[in-house]
Design an enzyme around this catalytic site. Structure first.
Site, mmCIF file in Angstrom:
data_model
loop_
_atom_site.group_PDB
_atom_site.id
_atom_site.type_symbol
_atom_site.label_atom_id
_atom_site.label_comp_id
_atom_site.label_asym_id
_atom_site.label_seq_id
_atom_site.Cartn_x
_atom_site.Cartn_y
_atom_site.Cartn_z
ATOM 1 N N ASP A 1 0.838 -1.195 0.000
ATOM 2 C CA ASP A 1 0.000 0.000 0.000
ATOM 3 C C ASP A 1 0.874 1.246 0.000
ATOM 4 O OD1 ASP A 1 -2.219 -1.591 0.165
ATOM 5 O OD2 ASP A 1 -2.472 -1.337 2.319
ATOM 6 N N ARG A 2 0.328 2.325 -0.514
ATOM 7 C CA ARG A 2 1.073 3.585 -0.558
ATOM 8 C C ARG A 2 1.617 3.964 0.826
ATOM 9 N NH1 ARG A 2 0.809 8.361 -3.790
ATOM 10 N NH2 ARG A 2 -0.989 7.548 -4.944
#
Length: 290
Positions: free
Chosen positions: A134-135
């Protein structure tokens, strides 16, 4: 890293006639309960506000007279964001292993660019993503440098032969020392399985180590939220809860180790990276708040 901290005490109030059709962030801010509109929006987006006993995480929610607005007991920790750069920790003719900071989006195979892709291609002519984070998740990642290595590593991930270990800070205090979370995740309808071990308990939170057995998208985030212990910094998978919670600008999730067979030698390679400074600082704060 030094964190800035303030606390918000639990409060319940009823919207009056002058609040009719105003935005939720405006209704809260005009009562001088939060230091700034910026923090008011952050508080709402992080699930700190319930309207009529349901989490509302969009500041533009229009309020009606008579709505019951509940502000949770909040420990709000934040830091001045710095421009962290990815770090290469291993590279050869087949793979490149990096430490990804929070805030960098993992490139997909069809991506033409992006900050992380640009960083990688500045060091190697061609790069092939074989998994993602995930970012907001930090930690160790591996990329292939040729198609043959990419095919091999993708198969290793698919066959669950790659071992991944995560560290996370959860809102809420887990009573179990360890456990396995498994079953169909309501948010996606997919089966997920993860093993966890409690490392520390604090007054507000639990620090855990997690070993996912399946590799579903957002698996760890979904499983702990559905279990009633969402990750600190969670904004997407929120639960309707009036319990006290910690709010933080990033997701408190870090991939600290990755073990896989090298595509050429087939020998197992293991890589680990320490917690980033902002999560270290958060843990120190939580320990001192006990």
């Amino acid at each position: 890293m030094e964190l800035k901290v303030f606390r918000i005490k639990e409060k319940l109030f009823t919207a009056g006639p002058s609040d009719e059709l105003l935005r939720l962030d405006r209704v809260i801010f005009r009562r001088n309960l939060i230091p700034s509109m910026k923090f008011t929006k952050m508080l709402i987006e992080a699930g700190g506000i319930l309207v009529n006993d349901r989490i509302v995480n969009f500041p533009s929610k229009k309020i009606q007279e008579g709505d019951k607005i509940f502000i949770r007991n909040i420990l709000f920790a934040f830091f001045d964001k710095k421009d962290n750069a990815p770090e290469i920790i291993c590279e050869d003719e087949n793979i490149i292993v990096i430490n990804k900071p929070s805030g960098f989006l993992s490139p997909e195979e069809k991506d033409s660019g992006g900050p992380l892709k640009d960083f990688l291609t500045a060091h190697t002519e061609e790069v092939f993503p074989v998994h993602r984070l995930d970012r907001e998740t930090s930690g160790v990642m591996v990329f292939a440098k040729n198609k043959k290595s990419a095919e091999f590593l993708k198969k290793e991930f698919k066959e669950r032969r790659v071992k991944k270990s995560y560290l996370a800070i959860l809102n809420g205090v887990l009573n179990k020392e360890k456990g396995i979370i498994k079953g169909i995740m309501k948010a996606t309808g997919e089966y997920g399985e993860s093993e966890f071990f409690v490392k520390e308990r604090h007054k507000w939170t639990t620090f855990v180590e997690i070993h996912p057995k399946t590799g579903r998208t957002n698996q760890i985030r979904i499983q702990f939220s559905e279990m009633g212990y969402p990750l600190v910094g969670e904004k997407k998978y929120l639960i309707n809860s009036k319990k006290k919670c910690v709010i933080f600008p990033r997701l408190a999730l870090h991939t600290f180790s990755l073990s896989f067979a090298h595509p050429q030698s087939l020998k197992t390679h293991s890589f680990s990276v320490p917690l980033p400074s902002e999560l270290v600082a958060l843990l120190e704060l939580l320990r001192s708040s006990d």
